[in-house]
Design a protein around this motif. Sequence first.
Motif, PDB file in Angstrom:
ATOM      1  N   THR A 219      -7.096  -2.989   9.651  1.00 33.78           N
ATOM      2  CA  THR A 219      -5.731  -2.503   9.465  1.00 33.78           C
ATOM      3  C   THR A 219      -4.813  -3.634   9.026  1.00 33.78           C
ATOM      4  O   THR A 219      -4.019  -3.483   8.088  1.00 33.78           O
ATOM      5  CB  THR A 219      -5.187  -1.870  10.762  1.00 33.78           C
ATOM      6  N   ILE A 220      -4.929  -4.776   9.681  1.00 33.89           N
ATOM      7  CA  ILE A 220      -4.107  -5.933   9.320  1.00 33.89           C
ATOM      8  C   ILE A 220      -4.420  -6.387   7.899  1.00 33.89           C
ATOM      9  O   ILE A 220      -3.522  -6.735   7.137  1.00 33.89           O
ATOM     10  CB  ILE A 220      -4.290  -7.074  10.336  1.00 33.89           C
ATOM     11  N   LYS A 221      -5.671  -6.331   7.500  1.00 32.41           N
ATOM     12  CA  LYS A 221      -6.068  -6.705   6.141  1.00 32.41           C
ATOM     13  C   LYS A 221      -5.404  -5.780   5.118  1.00 32.41           C
ATOM     14  O   LYS A 221      -4.890  -6.237   4.089  1.00 32.41           O
ATOM     15  CB  LYS A 221      -7.592  -6.656   6.001  1.00 32.41           C
TER      16      LYS A 221
ATOM     17  N   MET B   8       1.366  -6.329   1.510  1.00 28.79           N
ATOM     18  CA  MET B   8       2.392  -7.370   1.477  1.00 28.79           C
ATOM     19  C   MET B   8       2.255  -8.196   0.193  1.00 28.79           C
ATOM     20  O   MET B   8       3.245  -8.497  -0.465  1.00 28.79           O
ATOM     21  CB  MET B   8       2.261  -8.280   2.704  1.00 28.79           C
ATOM     22  N   TYR B   9       1.030  -8.536  -0.191  1.00 30.11           N
ATOM     23  CA  TYR B   9       0.852  -9.326  -1.410  1.00 30.11           C
ATOM     24  C   TYR B   9       1.224  -8.524  -2.656  1.00 30.11           C
ATOM     25  O   TYR B   9       1.765  -9.076  -3.613  1.00 30.11           O
ATOM     26  CB  TYR B   9      -0.565  -9.879  -1.508  1.00 30.11           C
ATOM     27  N   LYS B  10       0.978  -7.207  -2.653  1.00 31.54           N
ATOM     28  CA  LYS B  10       1.426  -6.362  -3.770  1.00 31.54           C
ATOM     29  C   LYS B  10       2.951  -6.397  -3.851  1.00 31.54           C
ATOM     30  O   LYS B  10       3.524  -6.531  -4.930  1.00 31.54           O
ATOM     31  CB  LYS B  10       0.962  -4.920  -3.577  1.00 31.54           C
ATOM     32  N   ASN B  11       3.604  -6.272  -2.696  1.00 30.97           N
ATOM     33  CA  ASN B  11       5.062  -6.301  -2.650  1.00 30.97           C
ATOM     34  C   ASN B  11       5.588  -7.669  -3.062  1.00 30.97           C
ATOM     35  O   ASN B  11       6.571  -7.766  -3.791  1.00 30.97           O
ATOM     36  CB  ASN B  11       5.548  -5.923  -1.254  1.00 30.97           C
ATOM     37  N   LYS B  12       4.928  -8.719  -2.620  1.00 29.84           N
ATOM     38  CA  LYS B  12       5.350 -10.082  -2.953  1.00 29.84           C
ATOM     39  C   LYS B  12       5.324 -10.290  -4.466  1.00 29.84           C
ATOM     40  O   LYS B  12       6.235 -10.876  -5.036  1.00 29.84           O
ATOM     41  CB  LYS B  12       4.420 -11.075  -2.254  1.00 29.84           C
TER      42      LYS B  12
ATOM     43  N   CYS C 171      17.543 -14.706   0.916  1.00 31.36           N
ATOM     44  CA  CYS C 171      16.213 -14.636   1.519  1.00 31.36           C
ATOM     45  C   CYS C 171      15.459 -13.458   0.921  1.00 31.36           C
ATOM     46  O   CYS C 171      15.993 -12.360   0.834  1.00 31.36           O
ATOM     47  CB  CYS C 171      16.351 -14.470   3.036  1.00 31.36           C
ATOM     48  N   ARG C 172      14.250 -13.692   0.487  1.00 30.05           N
ATOM     49  CA  ARG C 172      13.405 -12.613  -0.008  1.00 30.05           C
ATOM     50  C   ARG C 172      12.320 -12.335   1.016  1.00 30.05           C
ATOM     51  O   ARG C 172      11.744 -13.267   1.577  1.00 30.05           O
ATOM     52  CB  ARG C 172      12.725 -13.015  -1.311  1.00 30.05           C
ATOM     53  N   LEU C 173      12.040 -11.083   1.223  1.00 27.98           N
ATOM     54  CA  LEU C 173      10.968 -10.678   2.122  1.00 27.98           C
ATOM     55  C   LEU C 173       9.929  -9.899   1.349  1.00 27.98           C
ATOM     56  O   LEU C 173      10.268  -9.051   0.534  1.00 27.98           O
ATOM     57  CB  LEU C 173      11.497  -9.772   3.241  1.00 27.98           C
TER      58      LEU C 173
END
Length: 79
Positions: free
Chosen positions: A61-63, A69-73, A43-45
């Motif tokens: 903040t959520i944005k 998250m997209y940078k990490n993805k 599983c990748r997170l």
Amino acid sequence: RIGGDEFVMLIRDCTEEKVQELVSTMRGDEKGNLSDVTAEFYCRLAIGGAFRKTGETLEETIKRADDEMYKNKHSVRKA
């Protein structure tokens, strides 16, 4: 759950350092994480975190967390 496979965790009374520590732990950057466990699946997170800035709306903040998250993805896919 904010969509598909995306979830938000809101933590009250938390420092910015604690948020970064939590994100690091969830990504498996620390020793003794789930990646040390032998399993029959993989599983990748992709995780992003953001500390709410003064005057910032919850949506902003959520944005910022979503952007992280997209940078990490993107970096997880390269690995």
